[in-house]
Design a protein around this motif. Sequence first.
Motif, PDB file in Angstrom:
ATOM      1  N   ASN A  82      -6.694  25.880 111.882  1.00  0.00           N
ATOM      2  CA  ASN A  82      -7.440  27.262 111.776  1.00  0.00           C
ATOM      3  C   ASN A  82      -8.426  27.441 112.574  1.00  0.00           C
ATOM      4  N   ALA A  83      -9.311  26.356 112.533  1.00  0.00           N
ATOM      5  CA  ALA A  83     -10.496  26.282 113.715  1.00  0.00           C
ATOM      6  C   ALA A  83     -10.095  26.792 115.249  1.00  0.00           C
ATOM      7  N   LEU A  84      -8.819  25.968 115.600  1.00  0.00           N
ATOM      8  CA  LEU A  84      -8.374  26.318 116.854  1.00  0.00           C
ATOM      9  C   LEU A  84      -7.791  27.559 116.889  1.00  0.00           C
ATOM     10  N   ILE A  85      -7.070  28.282 115.891  1.00  0.00           N
ATOM     11  CA  ILE A  85      -6.937  29.710 116.058  1.00  0.00           C
ATOM     12  C   ILE A  85      -8.014  30.512 116.311  1.00  0.00           C
ATOM     13  N   ALA A  86      -8.953  30.294 115.428  1.00  0.00           N
ATOM     14  CA  ALA A  86     -10.163  31.108 115.612  1.00  0.00           C
ATOM     15  C   ALA A  86     -10.753  31.028 117.308  1.00  0.00           C
ATOM     16  N   TYR A  87     -10.762  29.827 117.762  1.00  0.00           N
ATOM     17  CA  TYR A  87     -11.110  29.695 119.007  1.00  0.00           C
ATOM     18  C   TYR A  87     -10.260  30.147 120.136  1.00  0.00           C
ATOM     19  N   SER A  88      -9.056  30.155 119.755  1.00  0.00           N
ATOM     20  CA  SER A  88      -8.167  30.649 120.865  1.00  0.00           C
ATOM     21  C   SER A  88      -8.294  32.339 120.894  1.00  0.00           C
ATOM     22  N   LYS A  89      -8.905  32.896 119.816  1.00  0.00           N
ATOM     23  CA  LYS A  89      -8.899  34.274 119.778  1.00  0.00           C
ATOM     24  C   LYS A  89     -10.083  34.797 120.507  1.00  0.00           C
ATOM     25  N   GLU A  90     -11.132  33.752 120.806  1.00  0.00           N
ATOM     26  CA  GLU A  90     -12.514  34.117 121.560  1.00  0.00           C
ATOM     27  C   GLU A  90     -12.505  34.456 122.893  1.00  0.00           C
ATOM     28  N   ASN A  91     -13.332  35.033 123.364  1.00  0.00           N
ATOM     29  CA  ASN A  91     -13.416  35.237 125.104  1.00  0.00           C
ATOM     30  C   ASN A  91     -13.956  33.920 125.340  1.00  0.00           C
ATOM     31  N   GLU A  92     -13.856  33.889 126.763  1.00  0.00           N
ATOM     32  CA  GLU A  92     -14.417  32.565 127.463  1.00  0.00           C
ATOM     33  C   GLU A  92     -15.692  32.184 127.120  1.00  0.00           C
ATOM     34  N   ALA A  93     -16.712  33.256 126.938  1.00  0.00           N
ATOM     35  CA  ALA A  93     -18.039  32.975 126.752  1.00  0.00           C
ATOM     36  C   ALA A  93     -18.255  32.428 125.443  1.00  0.00           C
ATOM     37  N   LYS A  94     -17.660  33.065 124.475  1.00  0.00           N
ATOM     38  CA  LYS A  94     -17.669  32.584 123.050  1.00  0.00           C
ATOM     39  C   LYS A  94     -17.258  31.070 123.090  1.00  0.00           C
ATOM     40  N   ARG A  95     -16.129  30.991 123.632  1.00  0.00           N
ATOM     41  CA  ARG A  95     -15.488  29.618 123.642  1.00  0.00           C
ATOM     42  C   ARG A  95     -16.360  28.645 123.990  1.00  0.00           C
ATOM     43  N   MET A  96     -16.798  28.740 125.156  1.00  0.00           N
ATOM     44  CA  MET A  96     -17.988  27.752 125.529  1.00  0.00           C
ATOM     45  C   MET A  96     -19.205  27.587 124.565  1.00  0.00           C
ATOM     46  N   PRO A 144      -5.479  27.045 125.306  1.00  0.00           N
ATOM     47  CA  PRO A 144      -5.254  27.676 123.823  1.00  0.00           C
ATOM     48  C   PRO A 144      -4.072  28.831 123.805  1.00  0.00           C
ATOM     49  N   ASN A 145      -3.745  28.600 122.596  1.00  0.00           N
ATOM     50  CA  ASN A 145      -2.578  29.681 122.398  1.00  0.00           C
ATOM     51  C   ASN A 145      -2.285  29.825 120.843  1.00  0.00           C
ATOM     52  N   VAL A 146      -2.576  31.103 120.427  1.00  0.00           N
ATOM     53  CA  VAL A 146      -2.540  31.032 118.855  1.00  0.00           C
ATOM     54  C   VAL A 146      -1.067  30.979 118.363  1.00  0.00           C
ATOM     55  N   GLU A 147      -0.151  31.344 119.054  1.00  0.00           N
ATOM     56  CA  GLU A 147       1.197  31.253 118.423  1.00  0.00           C
ATOM     57  C   GLU A 147       1.711  29.963 118.447  1.00  0.00           C
ATOM     58  N   ALA A 148       1.413  29.117 119.457  1.00  0.00           N
ATOM     59  CA  ALA A 148       1.689  27.758 119.477  1.00  0.00           C
ATOM     60  C   ALA A 148       1.270  26.907 118.121  1.00  0.00           C
ATOM     61  N   ILE A 149       0.121  27.222 117.626  1.00  0.00           N
ATOM     62  CA  ILE A 149      -0.335  26.893 116.486  1.00  0.00           C
ATOM     63  C   ILE A 149       0.513  27.351 115.269  1.00  0.00           C
ATOM     64  N   TYR A 154       1.477  22.013 111.332  1.00  0.00           N
ATOM     65  CA  TYR A 154       0.458  23.073 110.874  1.00  0.00           C
ATOM     66  C   TYR A 154       1.310  23.759 109.827  1.00  0.00           C
ATOM     67  N   LEU A 155       2.817  24.067 109.701  1.00  0.00           N
ATOM     68  CA  LEU A 155       3.393  24.648 108.862  1.00  0.00           C
ATOM     69  C   LEU A 155       3.442  24.086 107.581  1.00  0.00           C
ATOM     70  N   ILE A 156       3.639  22.626 107.659  1.00  0.00           N
ATOM     71  CA  ILE A 156       3.725  21.768 106.528  1.00  0.00           C
ATOM     72  C   ILE A 156       2.581  21.602 105.959  1.00  0.00           C
ATOM     73  N   SER A 157       1.277  21.269 106.607  1.00  0.00           N
ATOM     74  CA  SER A 157       0.165  21.147 106.102  1.00  0.00           C
ATOM     75  C   SER A 157      -0.493  22.417 105.482  1.00  0.00           C
ATOM     76  N   THR A 158      -0.237  23.620 106.152  1.00  0.00           N
ATOM     77  CA  THR A 158      -0.638  24.866 105.443  1.00  0.00           C
ATOM     78  C   THR A 158      -0.116  25.009 104.128  1.00  0.00           C
ATOM     79  N   ASP A 159       1.364  24.717 104.046  1.00  0.00           N
ATOM     80  CA  ASP A 159       2.214  24.797 102.931  1.00  0.00           C
ATOM     81  C   ASP A 159       1.506  24.158 101.753  1.00  0.00           C
ATOM     82  N   LEU A 160       1.089  22.614 102.112  1.00  0.00           N
ATOM     83  CA  LEU A 160       0.548  21.876 100.883  1.00  0.00           C
ATOM     84  C   LEU A 160      -0.859  22.726 100.534  1.00  0.00           C
TER      85      LEU A 160
END
Length: 714
Positions: free
Chosen positions: A409-423, A506-511, A517-523
Amino acid sequence: MKKIILFLAMCLVAFPVRADEGMWFLMFIERLNHRDMEKMGLQLTTEEIYSINNHSLKDAIVQFNGGCTAEIISKEGLVLTNHHCGYNAIAELSTAEQNYLKDGFWAKEKSAEMKPKSLYVRFFVRMDDVSKRILSKVNDKMTETERNKAIQQEMALIEKENNEGGKYTVSVRPFFQGNEYYYFVYQDYKDVRLVGTPPESLGKFGGDTDNWEWPRHTADFSMFRVYADKDGNPAEYSKANVPLQPKHYLPVSMKGVKENDFAMILGYPGRTNRWMPAGGIDQNVKFAYPAWVEGAKTGMDQMKKYMDKDATVNLQYASKYASTANYWKNRQGMIDALTKAGTAKAKFVEEAKFNKWAKKCKNKAQYGNILATINNYYEQTNLKARHDNYLMQLMRTSSYGTTPASLGNALIAYSKENEAKRMEILPKINSLIEGVYGDFYAPLEKDVLAAQLNLYSSKAGEYGLAPLVEKMKLANNGDFTADVNDAVSKSIFANKQSVEVFMKNPNVEAIANDPLYLISTDLMTKIRAKSDELAKLDDDYATAYRDLVQGLRVSKLNSVKYPDANSTLRLTYGKVRALPADDRNDATVNNYTTMEGLVKKYKAGDQEFDLPARMLELNKAKDFGEYADKNGYMPVNFLTDNDITGGNSGSPVINGKGELIGLAFDGNIEAMAGDVIFDSKLQRTINVDIRYILWIIDKYAGAKNIIDEMVIVK
């Protein structure tokens, strides 16, 4: 004034205080406990134990890293706590080449003391009662949600008013299930360094076999030092920091102990449930704890396979394994003790009396339906309790069970940000990744997840499994081995390297499509799920439980006069007290153990009962120095009847003069029901004799520099 004094005297007669039972607030000991303590041997005034304006015993007691207790024992901030409390920090500082857990460590000078990444101690400053203020903000017409919101808002104000601009940490806590509230002011010091630890063969002697058992022969201690800036204020780690000059530190007594000697313990007991309803005890014994025990053992077995094969893996998982094993034996002991004692049955008898009282006309409106509501709650949640404990043990022992969801979930949020925010947020992300994979071994994690999913899917289905797990079970007939192997082979979260590869692109769809991720999120979704029906059950139960405790206090049908433990500073007092004679103990009186008994347990090469060659040599030569008892033996551990629980680990055992005589580290399995009901005949605290600690530091380790900074009373 005379009427007030007479009233208080009558109250004390009406509510007799047992000398050995109770975890007491320091601010009330003058009124409730001091006279009893004096009769038993206390020579200190209440002001010498707890004072806001002057230094007192409470200034020498610290909470250690949020989960244990420790004490200051020198004017240079030397800290004494249990070996198992310092275990994680010692393991972190160790490597396969320099294994301080295995071999021990002793800093011969302060420059050699070592700083773990994250370790702090918390000093208690003061406390006060804010019950009237907080309860004035709520009323009986509020829902639990509205009530909690109003209380949280007032708590936040109190915390802000007392933190002095961030200098202090302030915590407002509920007691008696929300019928009273107190705030606590603390000061945290984060520069804490390892000073010394015995080898694991001494600090953990007896291992899981002896855990919670008596007679005991364990050197369960480790030593640290608190550092501050040049003005004595808390500071982040710096070479410029200096040893803290504490307000108070404990002198160390070498006079030894004997039966019926006064003993008090100050510390931070974690949690008790002395007010728990009978239905809750039944739920724990029949549903929750058996699942906990089975789930913990499943995780331990998988970890052990790999830990025994690789020294590095053993260090990585030493702390997690030790913690899991401790609670595994504790929960089984709770099942056995609560069942043998018939604790639930005794509570049902008490509740029958309460129900009779509650049905009287003057009480019926407020208390008449309480027990029906409580019992309905437990009936409706028994299967959930079993399910949740299987799932919680999966999450506690398997990083693959939780990491993909939380990090993902943290990486999804990171992936959605622009380059400046990512840094901007990249340092936090990297810190999170390092925290997850710092102590991580993928083959072990894979086997733990597969084994736990097999157990969870086979035992928790009556309540309803997590949907994806249910679907997978139908396809794999309950064997998740192949599914987990496949998921790990394809997952971003398989290891640190695969996460770092993802970070480059980084890629949102990959996560979102990642199998782990699917198993862990399910639990995670399953454990957090709360239907409207369950939410109402929880709210009704919270109200009823609060009213039950209040009703039991008003009706005087419950003899408990102190609030449950909740990691706030408490005092318990009692005496050195033997258990019935035991052939396994060579001691003259079964309230202490000796080095002779320790050596009799020795098994060369055994993981739990091996001993260092130097220890055997010193014992053979009877080289005990001034630390031997006057009767010639070398003392190791001793018993008191103090009322403690988890969180008291590392607490000082103090004599009537305020001197340190021992270090609390365990309880006896016969009284494992103690968190729920105190058994004055069976309940004991197991302590390391301070003379044994001093002997190890001086004679065994040769660290006389550490001894020299203590105040030793002979």
